[in-house]
Structures are given as structure tokens and as C-alpha cells.
Design a protein around this motif. Structure first.
Motif, short mmCIF file in Angstrom:
data_model
loop_
_atom_site.label_atom_id
_atom_site.label_comp_id
_atom_site.label_asym_id
_atom_site.label_seq_id
_atom_site.Cartn_x
_atom_site.Cartn_y
_atom_site.Cartn_z
N TYR A 31 0.81 -1.21 0.00
CA TYR A 31 0.00 0.00 0.00
C TYR A 31 0.85 1.27 0.00
O TYR A 31 0.33 2.37 -0.12
N PRO A 38 -1.39 5.95 -1.49
CA PRO A 38 -2.72 6.13 -2.09
C PRO A 38 -2.75 7.20 -3.17
O PRO A 38 -3.45 7.03 -4.17
N ASP A 41 -1.22 5.74 -6.38
CA ASP A 41 -2.14 4.82 -7.03
C ASP A 41 -3.32 5.54 -7.66
O ASP A 41 -3.80 5.16 -8.74
N ARG A 42 -3.80 6.59 -6.99
CA ARG A 42 -4.90 7.36 -7.56
C ARG A 42 -4.49 8.02 -8.87
O ARG A 42 -5.23 7.99 -9.86
N ARG A 68 -2.38 -6.57 -3.47
CA ARG A 68 -2.80 -5.41 -2.68
C ARG A 68 -2.54 -4.13 -3.46
O ARG A 68 -1.54 -4.01 -4.17
N ASN A 70 -4.17 0.39 -3.68
CA ASN A 70 -5.06 1.42 -3.17
C ASN A 70 -6.05 1.82 -4.26
O ASN A 70 -5.68 1.91 -5.44
N THR A 74 -9.15 9.26 -2.82
CA THR A 74 -8.21 9.38 -1.71
C THR A 74 -7.96 10.86 -1.41
O THR A 74 -8.73 11.72 -1.84
N ASP A 82 -10.72 4.32 3.88
CA ASP A 82 -9.52 3.49 3.82
C ASP A 82 -9.39 2.98 2.40
O ASP A 82 -10.17 2.12 1.96
N PRO A 83 -8.42 3.48 1.63
CA PRO A 83 -8.32 3.12 0.20
C PRO A 83 -7.72 1.74 -0.06
O PRO A 83 -7.65 1.31 -1.21
N ARG A 84 -7.29 1.03 0.98
CA ARG A 84 -6.59 -0.24 0.79
C ARG A 84 -7.57 -1.35 0.34
O ARG A 84 -8.62 -1.53 0.96
N SER A 112 -14.79 1.72 -0.46
CA SER A 112 -14.79 2.30 0.89
C SER A 112 -15.50 3.64 0.91
O SER A 112 -16.06 4.06 1.93
#
Length: 495
Positions: A31, A38, A41-42, A68, A70, A74, A82-84, A112
Motif C-alpha cells: 500500500y 494512495p 495509485d490514484r 494489494r 489502493n 483518496t 480506507d483506500p486499501r 470504501s
């Protein structure tokens, strides 16, 4: 009609058990650092890679369909999120999302992140309820009853509105080289859904009749914009203005109130049915609007254009095959598409399923682990902890090469015959397998059978009326060639 059509998809055998052996692996992936992981990843998801490459590149890097990552939205203005996630990208692992014993579906429609309850009258409508919550059974029973009652007018209403839409497009093509069908199609969808679900034509209210579909578009957009790619603005403006904060309800509050009042006034009979299931008037209206606006209108608005353009751009001879099948099954002297005729159109049904496979209306599915369990995936098992959020991206799942031959190709007759029926066990577009049945014990789409049968009916009607049609690069008809067979060209309907 729907019970007849549903019999077509009965599977010759249940889904085979998981092929996962005893090999246990830790879930790969990371993550990253707080905030930075996050955010990276966004930006990959929306900007640098895009949705499809985001998932594919990580699946290839980790050499695993389970990993795994995100998920947006975010930082900076999304609080309590929680973006995970644990991505599940093959049919085996993805199917776990539909096991109520393993997965909790509470408030995870789009992950989420959950849009403000103001958008649904401060009520958690059915889609946000888990199967274990007391209110879920009442709302699901009401939804199923609503759809059962609508069956009497569902297809006749759709046929009349489709006819109006096609006449509009014909007229425009007579004057221009192309005709964009998106707005006429949205009007068609909105009108037939109002008649079928609420029991009244939207034209009884001039304001809702003229602009109701636009009201729903705005209501849907404000809830989903933080989670979807947007072409309206170039980067980085899309990230700054569309993906950095949730949108407030007050921007569509007046429109939503008009839709609420429309249902309360003109759908009183339908609303009263909710009392049989222990729902209040307020709960009934907000759930009706969500079923009509988010589930049905939103879903059809995504799926039907994909179906129309996929076939309209085909150069393999599929249109000729569909036309021949449709007309060979129409035995009525008036040339109408009847229930029994539709049932026998195997290629039509298979084509609809194949478009759903490659273009699922809802690409992402989420669910939270109820307890610790081991996730099966391609010969391995992955330990998942209670509370972890699983995320499945269906455009990749539905291209699982261990299940589907030539998985990346459009194969119109993929679901024809006994082997085709077996593959329906892995067609998950409806929040469950196509061979499944929506019940109060699961979260499968209540209108699953209505959606497929409606799409099949639309194709049958188009090829009853026209010898050929073509689509451009956008949502345009560039050709509508009327049927030369006079019987086929007669305005029809449902027997």
C-alpha cells in the motif's frame, strides 16, 4: 415472459469446485507510505495508466491475479476512507465476492467511499444493506415484487418507446449523414421505466417528462464522479476539480425533490405496496428512485449503447446472422416479436451475454471479509483477514483465459449450446453468476432477468424492422436500412 426466458440459462451442472490446491501464498503487493502510496495509485488509476492498465500492470508485476493496492478516491478531502483493497482478478477469486457467508456488502457499493446519504433522503437504501441486516429482506422482497408486477407492461412499454426513438433517428438520418442516439435512448429508457416501475408515463408531468432523465443524469454523476474517469476535463484539471473532493447534494436537491414528489403523487399505488413489507412511505419512495435511477436507468444507459455499437460496427457478418435468426423465429402474421419467438433466438441471447461479458455495466465489485478466510485463485490460496476490502475489476475477470477460450475476442456465439450454458456460471455482471437467482439471501441484481430479456427484445425488434444498420465511432447511427420484407417491417410489439 421472464420465467420462460430464464429457463434458457439453466446450467447443465453447477460450477466446478475451485481448482486451488494446498499451496498457500501471502498476498503480494504493497500500500506504500501513508498519503503518498494512495496518492500515487490514484494518479496511476485516473491519469498515468488508466483503469485497465492500473490493474493489468500490477497483476503482471506480481504474477498473481490477487494483490494489494489502493483504490480512489483518496487524499485530500475524503475523510474516513480506507483506500486499501485486495484485488481479485480471476473467476475463481472473484466468485468469492458473491458468497454471503464470506463477504459483507454493507456500504461498499463503490468501495470504501460512500456518497452522502443526502442523495437518498438520509436513508440507506437496499443496495447499501448487507444480507444480515434486518432491513435488507424487506427492501429486496419489495424490489422483487415491484419487478414482478411490472412484467405485465414492461415489454409493451419498451416497444412503444423504442419505436418512438427509432422514428426520431430515422427522421434525422433522412436529413444528416449520422444521428446520435444517446439522448433519444435515454428518453426511451426513462419513459419505459417510469411506466413499468412507477405505473405512469412521465409525460403526466411536463417538467419530469421533458427533463426527468437529465435530473437522473446529474444525480448519478455527482455521486460517482470521484470514483470514475472523466473525459470532460483534461488532466490535471480532472484530478483537481473532479477527483479531490465529494460533491454536495444541494447541487441536485431541487431536482431530486421533484422526482420524489412525482413518485409520491403518481406512484401512490406502487408506494402503498411497500407497507406490506414493513417499509414507510419515505423508505419506499427513496428505494424506488434508487432502483429506477441508479440500478435500472444507470445500468441500461451504460449497457444498451455498448450493445448497439458493438453490433453496428461488426464486419464479420454477425448482423446478417442475427437478422436471419430473428425473422426465422417470427411466425405471427403481423410479424411481431412474441415471447416464445424470443426464447428460441439462441444467437441473440448469446450475443447479449457476450457484450455483458466484455462490457459489464458495473465494472467494479466490492465486498468486505466477514471473518478470516482463505481465498482460492488459480491453484493457490491467499489468507484474507477479517475486515479487508476485496475489489474485483470485471473487464479483466471476464477475460480469464483459464475459463474463456479466445478470452479477449468478441465471440457472438460463445454461449450457444451446452458448453455455452456451462460458461454462464462464470458470467458475473449482475453481482452474481448468470445462472444464479436473486433472493433475499443474496445481493444479486433483482432485475437480472429483466435486463437480459430487454436487451434481447431490443435486438430482435431492430432486426425485425431493419435489414441492416451501422454505427460510427461515437454513439451514432450512420445507417438504418428498412426491412424489404413487408411483414417484418410492420410496426409490431409483444404478443
Amino acid at each position: 415472459m421472464l420465467s420462460i426466458c430464464s429457463s434458457m440459462i439453466s446450467s447443465p451442472s453447477p460450477p466446478p469446485p475451485s481448482s486451488a490446491a494446498g499451496t498457500t501464498r501471502s498476498i503480494p503487493g504493497s500500500y506504500g507510505f501513508p498519503l503518498l502510496g494512495p496518492l500515487k495509485d490514484r494518479l496511476d488509476y485516473f491519469w498515468f495508466q488508466g483503469q485497465d492498465k492500473f490493474f493489468r500492470s500490477r497483476m503482471e508485476a506480481h504474477k498473481s491475479p490477487v494483490f494489494r493496492a489502493n483504490m480512489p478516491p483518496t487524499f485530500p478531502f475524503f475523510f474516513g476512507i480506507d483506500p486499501r483493497i485486495v484485488a481479485v482478478l480471476d473467476c475463481d477469486s472473484f466468485s468469492s465476492l458473491f458468497d454471503p457467508a464470506l463477504i459483507d456488502k454493507r456500504n461498499v457499493l463503490v468501495g470504501s467511499y460512500m456518497p452522502s446519504l443526502n442523495f437518498t433522503g438520509d436513508i440507506r437504501v437496499g443496495v447499501y444493506l448487507d444480507t444480515t441486516e434486518p432491513g435488507h429482506a424487506a427492501v429486496k422482497k419489495f424490489s422483487l415484487d415491484l419487478l414482478r408486477r411490472s412484467s405485465a407492461v414492461w415489454f409493451s412499454s419498451f416497444e412503444s418507446n423504442l419505436s418512438r426513438m427509432l422514428s426520431t433517428i430515422e427522421s434525422e438520418l433522412g436529413q444528416n449523414s449520422s444521428s446520435n442516439f444517446f439522448v433519444p435512448l435515454q428518453k426511451c429508457i426513462f419513459s419505459f421505466l417510469c411506466k413499468s416501475i412507477i405505473g405512469v408515463e412521465p409525460s403526466v408531468s411536463s417538467e419530469v417528462g421533458d427533463s426527468g432523465f437529465v435530473m437522473l443524469d446529474k444525480w448519478l454523476a455527482l455521486q460517482l464522479l470521484p470514483t470514475v474517469s472523466a473525459q470532460a476535463l483534461p488532466q490535471p484539471f480532472a484530478e483537481i476539480f473532479l477527483h479531490s473532493f465529494p460533491f454536495p447534494f444541494f447541487l441536485v436537491a431541487r431536482d431530486y425533490k421533484k422526482l420524489y414528489n412525482f413518485v409520491a403523487k403518481h406512484g401512490a399505488e406502487v408506494v402503498s405496496i411497500a407497507e406490506e413489507y414493513g417499509l414507510t412511505k419515505d423508505e419506499a419512495i427513496h428505494n424506488i428512485l434508487f432502483v429506477l435511477g441508479f440500478n435500472a436507468f444507470g445500468g441500461f444507459t451504460v449497457f444498451l449503447p455498448a450493445l448497439i455499437t458493438t453490433i453496428g460496427r461488426d464486419k464479420t457478418g454477425l448482423k446478417q446472422r442475427l437478422r436471419e435468426e430473428v425473422r426465422s423465429h417470427i411466425k405471427s402474421e403481423k410479424g411481431v416479436v412474441g415471447f416464445e419467438e424470443l426464447k428460441g433466438m439462441e444467437l441473440v441471447w448469446s450475443t447479449v451475454y457476450e457484450v455483458l461479458r466484455l462490457n459489464p455495466p458495473v465494472p467494479l465489485q466490492f465486498g468486505r471479509a466477514r471473518e478470516d478466510f482463505e481465498l482460492n485463485s488459480r491453484g493457490a490460496r491467499y489468507p484474507v483477514k477479517k475486515g479487508e476490502l476485496l475489489c474485483g475489476y470485471q473487464p479483466i475477470v471476464m477475460r480469464d483465459p483459464t475459463v474463456f477460450d479466445r478470452a479477449d475476442e468478441f465471440v457472438a456465439d460463445r454461449f450457444v449450446g451446452e458448453e455455452g450454458k456451462r460458461l454462464l456460471n462464470y458470467l458475473f455482471w449482475s453481482n452474481g453468476p448468470e445462472t444464479g437467482t436473486p433472493t433475499v439471501q443474496n445481493k444479486q441484481c433483482a432485475a437480472k432477468d429483466h435486463v437480459v430479456a430487454t436487451a434481447c427484445f431490443m435486438l430482435a425488434e431492430i432486426f425485425r424492422r431493419y435489414d441492416d444498420y451501422e454505427c460510427g465511432d461515437g454513439m451514432d447511427f450512420t445507417k438504418l436500412e428498412k426491412a424489404t420484407n413487408t411483414a417484418a417491417a410492420v410496426p409490431g410489439g409483444v404478443k
